[in-house]
Design an enzyme around this catalytic site. Structure first.
Site, PDB file in Angstrom:
ATOM      1  N   ARG A 264      64.245   8.824  30.907  1.00  0.00           N
ATOM      2  CA  ARG A 264      65.293   8.501  29.884  1.00  0.00           C
ATOM      3  C   ARG A 264      64.891   7.269  28.913  1.00  0.00           C
ATOM      4  O   ARG A 264      64.913   7.373  27.691  1.00  0.00           O
ATOM      5  CB  ARG A 264      66.778   8.390  30.462  1.00  0.00           C
ATOM      6  CG  ARG A 264      67.324   9.472  31.261  1.00  0.00           C
ATOM      7  CD  ARG A 264      68.666   9.837  31.033  1.00  0.00           C
ATOM      8  NE  ARG A 264      69.121  10.509  32.151  1.00  0.00           N
ATOM      9  CZ  ARG A 264      69.307  12.091  31.819  1.00  0.00           C
ATOM     10  NH1 ARG A 264      68.727  12.295  30.753  1.00  0.00           N
ATOM     11  NH2 ARG A 264      69.544  12.652  32.889  1.00  0.00           N
TER      12      ARG A 264
ATOM     13  N   ARG B  67      68.453  -0.221  32.887  1.00  0.00           N
ATOM     14  CA  ARG B  67      68.261   0.458  31.437  1.00  0.00           C
ATOM     15  C   ARG B  67      68.825  -0.343  30.438  1.00  0.00           C
ATOM     16  O   ARG B  67      68.478  -0.112  29.169  1.00  0.00           O
ATOM     17  CB  ARG B  67      69.139   1.778  31.558  1.00  0.00           C
ATOM     18  CG  ARG B  67      68.351   2.946  32.125  1.00  0.00           C
ATOM     19  CD  ARG B  67      69.106   4.358  32.471  1.00  0.00           C
ATOM     20  NE  ARG B  67      68.147   5.374  32.838  1.00  0.00           N
ATOM     21  CZ  ARG B  67      68.683   6.389  33.346  1.00  0.00           C
ATOM     22  NH1 ARG B  67      69.900   6.835  33.223  1.00  0.00           N
ATOM     23  NH2 ARG B  67      67.733   7.170  33.860  1.00  0.00           N
TER      24      ARG B  67
ATOM     25  N   ASP C 237      74.630   8.667  31.392  1.00  0.00           N
ATOM     26  CA  ASP C 237      73.016   8.820  31.179  1.00  0.00           C
ATOM     27  C   ASP C 237      72.539   8.926  29.783  1.00  0.00           C
ATOM     28  O   ASP C 237      71.407   8.793  29.647  1.00  0.00           O
ATOM     29  CB  ASP C 237      72.822  10.173  32.082  1.00  0.00           C
ATOM     30  CG  ASP C 237      72.680  10.078  33.352  1.00  0.00           C
ATOM     31  OD1 ASP C 237      72.783   8.877  34.018  1.00  0.00           O
ATOM     32  OD2 ASP C 237      73.001  11.020  34.089  1.00  0.00           O
TER      33      ASP C 237
END
Length: 430
Positions: free
Chosen positions: A387, A345, A314
């Site tokens: 994030r 991501r 993460d």
């Protein structure tokens, strides 16, 4: 929008750990009796899990800021309505495992982002145990109805280290006939094993090479207990990262969990030359915690060991943001799992960094960031990923020009109060 700012200074407390917050509500609802939780993260993802446990028959009550009480009956009941997990990938996957152990049916759904995330990695082994799944639209994607009960134990070997998959299997195994074994060639975070023990279950862990085998005998009841949620290292990463890249900064984050399977980012930063000080080590809720101080540092690029991925999956977005200011290349590989998180991501960080003038080479299972002057001056597509948003806002504090992000409201899923906390340290985020 984040604008270039002067030195960041101050001492803040890390928000409660997201992983342990999810588990404390779920385990408390599965247990018989009262579970008292202190330090619960009150982000949207966690609140969705709390509502889910209420609909499954537990009593979930907020007592004060961060203080919650869960009263479980030692069993779950069929909910009257669909369970909306919002953006909570951890929540829905663990809840599926919990529901699978009982002769009930529950239908799970989520927001646009969660509907894109694969679920068969969890439903596959649960189906092997005897659970049934009715996919309402696309197979492998929410919404899905889960029907459980009459489960049998399995021996399952993970191909990719995943705490979510392991945890779902272990939760189902509590009510399966026989002993379930999960083999992990590479270790994933062990919060579920630790918490099962705290709630009175017997879990056997056998070290095998770089991994381990986790065994759990079915038919074990859980008993309510007290849970003290430690600070989330994934959230602490953002103010610490800002201190590393904004010249003259010194920031301390108190009460950060130092579980060895969660500290990969800190290890990597230290290898890059980061000035990090870890002090006041102590134990809270069965986990080691400490205070971490970060000071502005001239970072150097490194090759991140692929075996470290599970301990920091993460944190790669914020690592990539700090790598943009490092001298040389930072090579991040073996992280294909990033493509099936709240967003792709790898693709989004690549696009965002490039828009800010950073040289990035994207690969199927990772990317390479070459540090140098960071121009900024871009508006970043986040695909509703908290994030991605926070990583680019931190980057904007040390860039030449302000950086804006789309859909910043999603930050509340994991880090409510992020902007207030950062601005209190001297950041300029509006």
């Amino acid at each position: 929008m984040a604008s270039p700012c002067g030195p960041l200074e101050g001492v803040v407390k890390a928000p409660g750990d997201k992983s342990i917050s999810h588990r404390s509500l779920i385990f408390g609802g599965l247990a018989e009796g009262v579970t008292e939780i202190d330090g619960l993260l009150e982000g949207e993802d966690i609140l969705a899990t709390g509502r889910a446990m209420s609909s499954l028959g537990a009593t979930v009550e907020k007592l004060d800021q961060g203080r919650w009480k869960v009263i479980g009956k030692g069993r779950l009941q069929s909910p009257q309505d669909l369970i909306d997990c919002g953006n909570a990938g951890t929540g829905v996957r663990l809840l599926m495992g919990a529901v699978a152990g009982y002769p009930i049916t529950a239908t799970f759904d989520g927001d646009v982002s969660l509907r894109k995330r694969p679920m068969k990695r969890v439903t596959g082994p649960l189906a092997q145990m005897g659970a049934k799944f009715d996919w309402k639209q696309d197979e492998d994607r929410l919404p899905v109805a889960v029907s459980g009960g009459e489960l049998v134990a399995i021996d399952y070997t993970q191909s990719v280290a995943s705490a979510q998959v392991k945890s779902a299997i272990l939760l189902a195994a509590l009510n399966a006939q026989g002993t379930t074994r999960v083999t992990e060639p590479e270790k994933s975070r062990d919060h579920t094993e630790r918490m099962l023990t705290a709630f009175g279950a017997k879990v056997e862990v056998q070290e095998v090479g770089e991994g381990w085998i986790i065994s759990l005998e079915g038919g074990q009841p859980l008993r309510g207990t007290k849970v003290s949620v430690p600070g989330d290292p994934s959230s602490a990463a953002f103010p610490l990262a800002a201190a590393l890249i904004v010249e003259g900064s010194e920031v301390t984050v108190e009460g950060v969990m130092l579980n060895p399977l969660r500290t990969g980012l800190f290890d990597t930063w230290i290898e890059m030359g980061a000035d990090l000080t870890i002090s006041n080590r102590r134990t809270s809720g069965g986990e080691e915690i400490a205070d971490i101080t970060a000071r502005y540092s001239k970072l150097k690029g490194v090759v991140v060991p692929e075996m470290r991925a599970a301990a920091m999956i993460d944190e790669y977005p914020i690592l990539a943001a700090t790598a943009a200011f490092a001298e040389g290349q930072t090579v991040m590989r073996g992280i294909g799992e990033m493509r099936v998180k709240e967003s792709d991501r790898i693709a989004l960080m690549t696009a965002g960094l490039k828009a800010c003038g950073v040289e990035v080479e994207e690969e199927p299972e990772g990317f390479i960031v070459t540090g140098g002057p960071v121009k900024g001056g871009a508006t970043i597509e986040t695909a509703h990923d908290h994030r991605i948003a926070m990583s680019h806002l931190v980057l904007g504090l040390a860039a030449e020009h302000p950086v804006s992000v789309l859909d910043p409201e999603m930050i509340a899923t994991s880090f409510p109060g992020f902007v207030t906390l950062m601005n209190g340290l001297g950041a300029k985020i509006a």
